[in-house]
Design a protein around this motif. Structure first.
Motif, PDB file in Angstrom:
ATOM      1  N   MET A  26       0.827  -1.210   0.000  1.00 20.66           N
ATOM      2  CA  MET A  26       0.000   0.000   0.000  1.00 20.66           C
ATOM      3  C   MET A  26       0.860   1.258   0.000  1.00 20.66           C
ATOM      4  SD  MET A  26      -3.074  -1.136   2.586  1.00 20.66           S
ATOM      5  CE  MET A  26      -3.724   0.520   2.753  1.00 20.66           C
ATOM      6  N   LEU A  27       2.097   1.142   0.472  1.00 26.37           N
ATOM      7  CA  LEU A  27       3.003   2.291   0.484  1.00 26.37           C
ATOM      8  C   LEU A  27       3.370   2.725  -0.939  1.00 26.37           C
ATOM      9  CD1 LEU A  27       5.463   1.201   3.316  1.00 26.37           C
ATOM     10  CD2 LEU A  27       3.592   2.853   3.493  1.00 26.37           C
ATOM     11  N   LEU A  28       3.219   1.833  -1.896  1.00 26.09           N
ATOM     12  CA  LEU A  28       3.566   2.147  -3.284  1.00 26.09           C
ATOM     13  C   LEU A  28       2.499   2.980  -3.987  1.00 26.09           C
ATOM     14  CD1 LEU A  28       4.972  -1.332  -4.318  1.00 26.09           C
ATOM     15  CD2 LEU A  28       6.288   0.760  -3.868  1.00 26.09           C
ATOM     16  N   MET A  29       1.324   3.017  -3.408  1.00 20.01           N
ATOM     17  CA  MET A  29       0.218   3.752  -4.035  1.00 20.01           C
ATOM     18  C   MET A  29       0.329   5.236  -3.713  1.00 20.01           C
ATOM     19  SD  MET A  29      -2.808   1.029  -3.211  1.00 20.01           S
ATOM     20  CE  MET A  29      -4.071   1.958  -4.045  1.00 20.01           C
ATOM     21  N   LYS A  30      -0.112   6.052  -4.663  1.00 22.08           N
ATOM     22  CA  LYS A  30      -0.180   7.495  -4.444  1.00 22.08           C
ATOM     23  C   LYS A  30      -1.584   7.818  -3.973  1.00 22.08           C
ATOM     24  CE  LYS A  30       3.943   8.354  -5.886  1.00 22.08           C
ATOM     25  NZ  LYS A  30       4.941   8.325  -4.873  1.00 22.08           N
ATOM     26  N   TRP A  31      -1.680   8.240  -2.745  1.00 24.17           N
ATOM     27  CA  TRP A  31      -2.975   8.523  -2.143  1.00 24.17           C
ATOM     28  C   TRP A  31      -3.311   9.995  -2.312  1.00 24.17           C
ATOM     29  CZ3 TRP A  31      -5.673   4.349  -0.541  1.00 24.17           C
ATOM     30  CH2 TRP A  31      -4.952   3.172  -0.362  1.00 24.17           C
ATOM     31  N   ARG A  32      -4.545  10.280  -2.680  1.00 29.75           N
ATOM     32  CA  ARG A  32      -4.976  11.672  -2.862  1.00 29.75           C
ATOM     33  C   ARG A  32      -5.079  12.400  -1.527  1.00 29.75           C
ATOM     34  NH1 ARG A  32      -9.465  11.536  -7.686  1.00 29.75           N
ATOM     35  NH2 ARG A  32      -8.117  10.447  -9.151  1.00 29.75           N
TER      36      ARG A  32
END
Length: 150
Positions: A71-77
């Motif tokens: 989940m750390l690899l995702m870019k969160w808005r």
């Protein structure tokens, strides 16, 4: 937040191996169980259903760690999500490391007959050489898988 992809990858691998061993043991595998020693080894020899359930559950909980790291690899808005992921990952890494370190210290004190532990020599050796350092390595991988950027 910046992820250290190579460290994160090793963290995911570490977690999958760790959870895989729990699944193997939950299915009745015995390789490596003796190295845990104590009551865990005794329970594994003739496990009640509740013990097997616990081993399955721990395997799935450990596997959630790999999902968490990915989940750390995702870019969160939403920045609060990224901040929460960062903080929980750092805290988890610290706790994994401290768990291994404190066990290492305790088992070392038992090996020196300072503490009275019911752990046979075989298990003491493997706990000091493999299991507790494995926990500490996992903690380091989690902790350093992400860093805060200004």
């Amino acid at each position: 937040m910046e992820t250290k992809k190579w460290i994160l990858s090793f963290g995911v691998l570490w977690t999958i191996l760790f959870s895989g061993l729990s699944f193997y043991w939950a299915m009745g595998g015995m390789f490596g169980v003796r190295s845990l020693g104590g009551s865990i080894y005794e329970m594994a020899l003739n496990p009640p259903p509740s013990f097997v359930k616990i081993v399955w559950i721990t395997g799935f909980i450990k596997l959630l760690g790999a999902v968490w790291l990915m989940m750390l690899l995702m870019k969160w808005r939403k920045s609060w999500i990224q901040t929460t992921l960062y903080l929980i990952t750092k805290i988890s890494g610290l706790l994994l490391f401290l768990y291994g370190l404190l066990n290492f210290i305790t088992i070392s004190l038992g090996a020196m007959d300072i503490l009275n532990l019911e752990l046979e020599r075989y298990a003491t050796f493997w706990r000091l050489v493999f299991w507790e350092p494995y926990w500490m390595v996992g903690g380091i991988l989690y902790f350093f898988s992400i860093k805060k950027t200004s």
